[in-house]
Design a protein around this motif. Structure first.
Motif, PDB file in Angstrom:
ATOM      1  N   ARG A 154       0.837  -1.198   0.000  1.00 48.74           N
ATOM      2  CA  ARG A 154       0.000   0.000   0.000  1.00 48.74           C
ATOM      3  C   ARG A 154       0.879   1.256   0.000  1.00 48.74           C
ATOM      4  O   ARG A 154       0.660   2.181  -0.779  1.00 48.74           O
ATOM      5  CB  ARG A 154      -0.938  -0.022   1.202  1.00 48.74           C
ATOM      6  CG  ARG A 154      -1.949   1.104   1.223  1.00 48.74           C
ATOM      7  CD  ARG A 154      -2.955   0.997   2.349  1.00 48.74           C
ATOM      8  NE  ARG A 154      -2.314   1.109   3.653  1.00 48.74           N
ATOM      9  CZ  ARG A 154      -2.276   0.152   4.579  1.00 48.74           C
ATOM     10  NH1 ARG A 154      -2.839  -1.011   4.361  1.00 48.74           N
ATOM     11  NH2 ARG A 154      -1.671   0.339   5.735  1.00 48.74           N
ATOM     12  N   TRP A 155       1.884   1.293   0.853  1.00 48.25           N
ATOM     13  CA  TRP A 155       2.741   2.462   0.961  1.00 48.25           C
ATOM     14  C   TRP A 155       3.661   2.613  -0.246  1.00 48.25           C
ATOM     15  O   TRP A 155       3.994   3.726  -0.629  1.00 48.25           O
ATOM     16  CB  TRP A 155       3.581   2.400   2.233  1.00 48.25           C
ATOM     17  CG  TRP A 155       2.804   2.621   3.492  1.00 48.25           C
ATOM     18  CD1 TRP A 155       1.507   3.029   3.609  1.00 48.25           C
ATOM     19  CD2 TRP A 155       3.284   2.438   4.814  1.00 48.25           C
ATOM     20  NE1 TRP A 155       1.157   3.114   4.929  1.00 48.25           N
ATOM     21  CE2 TRP A 155       2.231   2.758   5.697  1.00 48.25           C
ATOM     22  CE3 TRP A 155       4.494   2.034   5.353  1.00 48.25           C
ATOM     23  CZ2 TRP A 155       2.355   2.691   7.077  1.00 48.25           C
ATOM     24  CZ3 TRP A 155       4.619   1.968   6.726  1.00 48.25           C
ATOM     25  CH2 TRP A 155       3.561   2.298   7.581  1.00 48.25           C
ATOM     26  N   ALA A 156       4.067   1.515  -0.837  1.00 50.12           N
ATOM     27  CA  ALA A 156       5.023   1.565  -1.944  1.00 50.12           C
ATOM     28  C   ALA A 156       4.403   2.063  -3.236  1.00 50.12           C
ATOM     29  O   ALA A 156       5.097   2.622  -4.084  1.00 50.12           O
ATOM     30  CB  ALA A 156       5.651   0.190  -2.167  1.00 50.12           C
ATOM     31  N   GLY A 157       3.108   1.861  -3.422  1.00 50.19           N
ATOM     32  CA  GLY A 157       2.461   2.295  -4.655  1.00 50.19           C
ATOM     33  C   GLY A 157       3.086   1.629  -5.868  1.00 50.19           C
ATOM     34  O   GLY A 157       3.256   0.407  -5.899  1.00 50.19           O
ATOM     35  N   ARG A 197       5.114  -2.598  -7.335  1.00 54.23           N
ATOM     36  CA  ARG A 197       4.899  -3.513  -8.476  1.00 54.23           C
ATOM     37  C   ARG A 197       6.189  -4.214  -8.900  1.00 54.23           C
ATOM     38  O   ARG A 197       6.162  -5.200  -9.609  1.00 54.23           O
ATOM     39  CB  ARG A 197       4.313  -2.756  -9.658  1.00 54.23           C
ATOM     40  CG  ARG A 197       2.956  -2.172  -9.387  1.00 54.23           C
ATOM     41  CD  ARG A 197       2.395  -1.544 -10.660  1.00 54.23           C
ATOM     42  NE  ARG A 197       1.329  -0.612 -10.398  1.00 54.23           N
ATOM     43  CZ  ARG A 197       0.075  -0.951 -10.132  1.00 54.23           C
ATOM     44  NH1 ARG A 197      -0.250  -2.212 -10.073  1.00 54.23           N
ATOM     45  NH2 ARG A 197      -0.840  -0.033  -9.906  1.00 54.23           N
ATOM     46  N   GLN A 198       7.315  -3.676  -8.478  1.00 54.56           N
ATOM     47  CA  GLN A 198       8.612  -4.260  -8.816  1.00 54.56           C
ATOM     48  C   GLN A 198       9.097  -5.252  -7.762  1.00 54.56           C
ATOM     49  O   GLN A 198      10.246  -5.669  -7.791  1.00 54.56           O
ATOM     50  CB  GLN A 198       9.652  -3.152  -8.999  1.00 54.56           C
ATOM     51  CG  GLN A 198       9.373  -2.262 -10.194  1.00 54.56           C
ATOM     52  CD  GLN A 198       9.360  -3.043 -11.485  1.00 54.56           C
ATOM     53  OE1 GLN A 198       8.303  -3.319 -12.041  1.00 54.56           O
ATOM     54  NE2 GLN A 198      10.511  -3.426 -11.965  1.00 54.56           N
ATOM     55  N   ARG A 251      12.966   1.992  -0.920  1.00 51.82           N
ATOM     56  CA  ARG A 251      12.148   2.198  -2.109  1.00 51.82           C
ATOM     57  C   ARG A 251      10.882   3.009  -1.834  1.00 51.82           C
ATOM     58  O   ARG A 251      10.208   3.417  -2.765  1.00 51.82           O
ATOM     59  CB  ARG A 251      11.728   0.846  -2.693  1.00 51.82           C
ATOM     60  CG  ARG A 251      12.883   0.070  -3.233  1.00 51.82           C
ATOM     61  CD  ARG A 251      12.454  -1.327  -3.626  1.00 51.82           C
ATOM     62  NE  ARG A 251      13.450  -1.853  -4.519  1.00 51.82           N
ATOM     63  CZ  ARG A 251      13.221  -2.214  -5.775  1.00 51.82           C
ATOM     64  NH1 ARG A 251      12.021  -2.170  -6.265  1.00 51.82           N
ATOM     65  NH2 ARG A 251      14.198  -2.652  -6.531  1.00 51.82           N
ATOM     66  N   VAL A 252      10.553   3.177  -0.564  1.00 49.20           N
ATOM     67  CA  VAL A 252       9.301   3.832  -0.186  1.00 49.20           C
ATOM     68  C   VAL A 252       9.634   5.150   0.507  1.00 49.20           C
ATOM     69  O   VAL A 252      10.257   5.143   1.581  1.00 49.20           O
ATOM     70  CB  VAL A 252       8.482   2.917   0.751  1.00 49.20           C
ATOM     71  CG1 VAL A 252       7.178   3.573   1.142  1.00 49.20           C
ATOM     72  CG2 VAL A 252       8.242   1.554   0.100  1.00 49.20           C
ATOM     73  N   PRO A 253       9.251   6.279  -0.084  1.00 47.58           N
ATOM     74  CA  PRO A 253       9.624   7.578   0.493  1.00 47.58           C
ATOM     75  C   PRO A 253       9.335   7.710   1.987  1.00 47.58           C
ATOM     76  O   PRO A 253      10.198   8.174   2.736  1.00 47.58           O
ATOM     77  CB  PRO A 253       8.801   8.580  -0.322  1.00 47.58           C
ATOM     78  CG  PRO A 253       8.642   7.910  -1.653  1.00 47.58           C
ATOM     79  CD  PRO A 253       8.500   6.440  -1.334  1.00 47.58           C
ATOM     80  N   ARG A 254       8.190   7.278   2.445  1.00 49.99           N
ATOM     81  CA  ARG A 254       7.868   7.447   3.869  1.00 49.99           C
ATOM     82  C   ARG A 254       8.682   6.527   4.769  1.00 49.99           C
ATOM     83  O   ARG A 254       8.739   6.732   5.969  1.00 49.99           O
ATOM     84  CB  ARG A 254       6.375   7.283   4.107  1.00 49.99           C
ATOM     85  CG  ARG A 254       5.903   5.855   4.031  1.00 49.99           C
ATOM     86  CD  ARG A 254       4.426   5.607   4.066  1.00 49.99           C
ATOM     87  NE  ARG A 254       3.685   6.402   5.000  1.00 49.99           N
ATOM     88  CZ  ARG A 254       2.376   6.434   5.061  1.00 49.99           C
ATOM     89  NH1 ARG A 254       1.667   5.715   4.236  1.00 49.99           N
ATOM     90  NH2 ARG A 254       1.764   7.173   5.941  1.00 49.99           N
ATOM     91  N   LEU A 255       9.313   5.489   4.195  1.00 51.35           N
ATOM     92  CA  LEU A 255      10.112   4.564   4.992  1.00 51.35           C
ATOM     93  C   LEU A 255      11.617   4.836   4.909  1.00 51.35           C
ATOM     94  O   LEU A 255      12.392   4.233   5.648  1.00 51.35           O
ATOM     95  CB  LEU A 255       9.828   3.118   4.568  1.00 51.35           C
ATOM     96  CG  LEU A 255       8.408   2.612   4.815  1.00 51.35           C
ATOM     97  CD1 LEU A 255       8.250   1.203   4.269  1.00 51.35           C
ATOM     98  CD2 LEU A 255       8.061   2.670   6.289  1.00 51.35           C
TER      99      LEU A 255
END
Length: 123
Positions: free
Chosen positions: A27-30, A34-35, A84-88
């Motif tokens: 959900r967070w990765a958007g 998908r990769q 890979r996830v901005p918020r993480l």
């Protein structure tokens, strides 16, 4: 946003916490999510053995395979995914700190061992 190279994540698909973490990550990765191919350790034991990873070790610690075949394990695997996830990204930086990483690894290892023992899944 440039396309990220694909990753394979070998995780414990039986673990409810692991499944929730996967759902949250996706959900967070958007689009970046998908990769990432999620591979349940119990269903990919032969593949893991071919790559030199003991399936029991993969149950005890997260393993992430990069596009070139390199496999990261434990806290390093989490850092690779989280970057890979901005918020993480800030959390990835924090857990990757040399002084904090061993303590987190110790806590994580104990938690996983207790969980697997409680489930009767330790040899």
């Amino acid at each position: 946003m440039s396309e990220l190279p694909p990753l394979k994540v070998y995780y414990d698909g039986i673990c409810p916490v692991c499944r929730r973490d996967r759902t949250r990550y996706e959900r967070w990765a958007g689009e970046a999510g998908r990769q990432v191919a999620w591979c349940d350790v119990t269903e990919h034991q032969a593949t893991l053995r071919e790559k030199g990873v003991d399936p029991q070790a993969a149950l005890l610690s997260l393993h992430v395979e990069e596009e070139g075949g390199r496999i990261m394990e434990g806290i390093d695997a989490y850092v690779l995914l989280m970057r890979r996830v901005p918020r993480l990204k800030p959390l990835a930086w924090l857990i990757g700190l040399p002084g904090l990483k061993p303590a987190l690894r110790w806590c994580y290892d104990r938690w996983v061992q207790r969980r697997l023992a409680r489930e009767g899944r330790l040899p």
